[in-house]
Design a protein around this motif. Structure first.
Motif, PDB file in Angstrom:
ATOM      1  N   ASN A 291       0.774  -1.233   0.069  1.00 21.88           N
ATOM      2  CA  ASN A 291      -0.021   0.120  -0.081  1.00 21.88           C
ATOM      3  C   ASN A 291       0.940   1.442   0.022  1.00 21.88           C
ATOM      4  OD1 ASN A 291      -1.748   2.161   0.671  1.00 21.88           O
ATOM      5  ND2 ASN A 291      -3.212   0.648   1.604  1.00 21.88           N
ATOM      6  N   VAL A 292       1.191   1.851  -1.217  1.00 22.85           N
ATOM      7  CA  VAL A 292       2.122   3.044  -1.426  1.00 22.85           C
ATOM      8  C   VAL A 292       1.366   4.105  -0.680  1.00 22.85           C
ATOM      9  CG1 VAL A 292       3.017   4.484  -2.880  1.00 22.85           C
ATOM     10  CG2 VAL A 292       2.773   2.057  -3.764  1.00 22.85           C
ATOM     11  N   ASN A 293      -0.052   4.392  -0.626  1.00 20.27           N
ATOM     12  CA  ASN A 293      -0.703   5.307   0.037  1.00 20.27           C
ATOM     13  C   ASN A 293      -0.478   5.511   1.340  1.00 20.27           C
ATOM     14  OD1 ASN A 293      -1.847   6.345  -2.372  1.00 20.27           O
ATOM     15  ND2 ASN A 293      -3.644   5.274  -2.455  1.00 20.27           N
ATOM     16  N   GLU A 294      -0.536   4.243   2.159  1.00 16.42           N
ATOM     17  CA  GLU A 294      -0.116   3.973   3.382  1.00 16.42           C
ATOM     18  C   GLU A 294       1.014   4.574   3.820  1.00 16.42           C
ATOM     19  OE1 GLU A 294      -0.444   0.964   6.964  1.00 16.42           O
ATOM     20  OE2 GLU A 294      -0.832   0.074   4.937  1.00 16.42           O
ATOM     21  N   ILE A 295       2.215   4.143   3.082  1.00 12.78           N
ATOM     22  CA  ILE A 295       3.509   4.637   3.303  1.00 12.78           C
ATOM     23  C   ILE A 295       3.559   6.132   3.187  1.00 12.78           C
ATOM     24  CG2 ILE A 295       5.794   4.684   2.558  1.00 12.78           C
ATOM     25  CD1 ILE A 295       5.253   1.896   1.249  1.00 12.78           C
ATOM     26  N   GLY A 296       2.842   6.769   2.155  1.00  8.50           N
ATOM     27  CA  GLY A 296       3.018   8.129   2.036  1.00  8.50           C
ATOM     28  C   GLY A 296       2.165   8.974   3.270  1.00  8.50           C
ATOM     29  N   THR A 297       0.961   8.430   3.672  1.00  8.31           N
ATOM     30  CA  THR A 297       0.448   8.946   4.737  1.00  8.31           C
ATOM     31  C   THR A 297       1.129   8.942   6.239  1.00  8.31           C
ATOM     32  OG1 THR A 297      -1.685   8.545   3.700  1.00  8.31           O
ATOM     33  CG2 THR A 297      -1.873   8.846   6.007  1.00  8.31           C
ATOM     34  N   LYS A 298       1.518   7.690   6.607  1.00 10.02           N
ATOM     35  CA  LYS A 298       2.243   7.318   7.760  1.00 10.02           C
ATOM     36  C   LYS A 298       3.842   8.215   7.551  1.00 10.02           C
ATOM     37  CE  LYS A 298       0.261   3.106   9.249  1.00 10.02           C
ATOM     38  NZ  LYS A 298       0.488   1.853   9.818  1.00 10.02           N
ATOM     39  N   LEU A 299       4.488   8.461   6.480  1.00 10.72           N
ATOM     40  CA  LEU A 299       5.615   9.059   6.336  1.00 10.72           C
ATOM     41  C   LEU A 299       5.407  10.414   7.026  1.00 10.72           C
ATOM     42  CD1 LEU A 299       8.416   9.508   5.306  1.00 10.72           C
ATOM     43  CD2 LEU A 299       7.555  10.144   3.055  1.00 10.72           C
ATOM     44  N   ALA A 300       4.045  11.310   6.472  1.00 11.41           N
ATOM     45  CA  ALA A 300       3.886  12.527   6.674  1.00 11.41           C
ATOM     46  C   ALA A 300       3.596  12.569   8.297  1.00 11.41           C
ATOM     47  CB  ALA A 300       2.682  12.970   6.162  1.00 11.41           C
ATOM     48  N   ASP A 301       2.978  11.363   8.685  1.00 11.96           N
ATOM     49  CA  ASP A 301       2.279  11.469  10.375  1.00 11.96           C
ATOM     50  C   ASP A 301       3.725  11.400  11.237  1.00 11.96           C
ATOM     51  OD1 ASP A 301       0.551  11.106  12.305  1.00 11.96           O
ATOM     52  OD2 ASP A 301       1.736   9.238  12.753  1.00 11.96           O
ATOM     53  N   LEU A 302       4.557  10.522  10.735  1.00  9.56           N
ATOM     54  CA  LEU A 302       6.057  10.253  11.327  1.00  9.56           C
ATOM     55  C   LEU A 302       6.635  11.479  11.641  1.00  9.56           C
ATOM     56  CD1 LEU A 302       6.875   6.849  10.139  1.00  9.56           C
ATOM     57  CD2 LEU A 302       6.332   7.304  12.617  1.00  9.56           C
TER      58      LEU A 302
END
Length: 331
Positions: A291-302
């Motif tokens: 899930n690339v979208n999950e990586i992008g979203t969690k990257l911003a959150d982190l």
């Protein structure tokens, strides 16, 4: 010319402190005075001095993200998810593209530092101690993804090594006993950070070693189609080509079709990434999905959590799985 709070104060016959309280919606001001100040500010087209406010508050509500390019669909998709999450959290994003150029990467990161971004999401092309020291000296929160650094930088991606191990095991279960691993990025070893390609390669070698009678070849250069043609002429067992990304798999599929080599009847084919373009391909490509979208979203959150001095995991790994298509023949 920009209108200043001092000019508004003079027009309204009040102090700059009163104007600041009105513009920033703080207490200690009469409602009629607030309304007058807000009306004058609107009529004059007043806009707050963002940089000055940022220096006072200690943050700019901006993030930087460093990618290799956006030709790769994985990177563009990841950026959109990152930007959407950042925007939802009140941040504006600066996107810069390093093109895998280590010097250009340093230049862009310096530019982001100069713009006082609150944090940087980094897909690094550099991978040495000098580079890590340079990042640490800035005291800017940094989260890495894809390629890894070994300093104290939180990291998010998938387990590339395990994903390739799973791919090899899957192909072996389908009866393949000769695998050709195609990974041109390996030719850049020693020239730039290739953590992801190296992890996938190590996973391939280790997985093949665990399977009795499994034979394999590795192709790691630009002229991979020339070597592939030579190899296919010499292989007499059930063979599959495992590519380190879908982009290479699509090139191989096109090449095989041009030579009337049937997939999967004569040779199996597997990619990695499950890019959106695959939905238009026939036969459908077996690949590794995550899930690339999950990586992008969690990257911003982190990154935002790091900016807020919250504890974040050293490593965050997103799930992956083998997605079976028609390009691999079941046993």
């Amino acid at each position: 010319m920009n209108v200043t709070s001092k000019q508004i104060a003079e027009l309204c016959g009040v102090t700059r402190g009163t104007v600041d309280r009105a513009l920033n919606n703080r207490p200690g001001i009469h409602p009629d005075t607030r309304d007058k100040i807000m009306r004058v500010a609107e009529e004059l087209g007043y806009r707050p001095h963002f940089l000055a406010q940022s220096l006072v508050k200690g943050h700019t509500k901006t993030l930087g993200i460093v990618l290799f390019d956006i030709h790769n669909q994985i990177f563009s998709q990841l950026f959109h998810a990152f930007e959407a999450e950042a925007r939802k959290r009140g941040y504006i994003v600066y996107l810069v593209l390093s093109n895998r150029d280590k010097e250009l990467e340093m230049e862009y990161i310096n530019n982001l530092f100069d713009r006082r971004v609150d944090g940087i999401a980094l897909l690094p092309a550099n991978d040495n101690k000098k580079f890590e020291s340079f990042l640490l000296r800035s005291r800017t929160p940094i989260v890495t993804f894809g390629n890894r650094l070994f300093g104290p930088f939180p990291y998010i991606w998938i387990n590339d090594k395990q994903a390739i191990c799973d791919s090899v095991a899957f192909l072996a279960d389908q009866g393949y006993r000769h695998l050709i691993y195609l990974s041109p990025p390996l030719m850049r070893k020693g020239k730039e950070n290739i953590y992801v390609p190296e992890q996938r390669y190590q996973g391939f070698i280790e997985a093949c070693a665990e399977i009795p009678a499994m034979r394999f070849n590795v192709i790691a250069h630009k002229q991979y189609l020339t070597e592939l043609e030579t190899l296919l002429e010499t292989i007499d067992s059930k063979c599959a080509i495992l590519c380190s990304s879908d982009v290479y798999a699509l090139e191989v599929l096109k090449w095989l079709k041009a030579r009337k080599i049937r997939v999967p009847d004569q040779v199996g084919l597997m990619g990695f990434d499950n890019i959106e373009f695959l939905k238009y391909i026939n036969p459908s490509l077996t690949t590794v999905d995550y899930n690339v979208n999950e990586i992008g979203t969690k990257l911003a959150d982190l990154l935002i959590r790091r900016i807020n001095d919250e504890e974040v995991p050293v490593e965050t790994l997103i799930d992956h799985h083998v997605l079976q298509g028609e390009s691999v023949m079941s046993e």
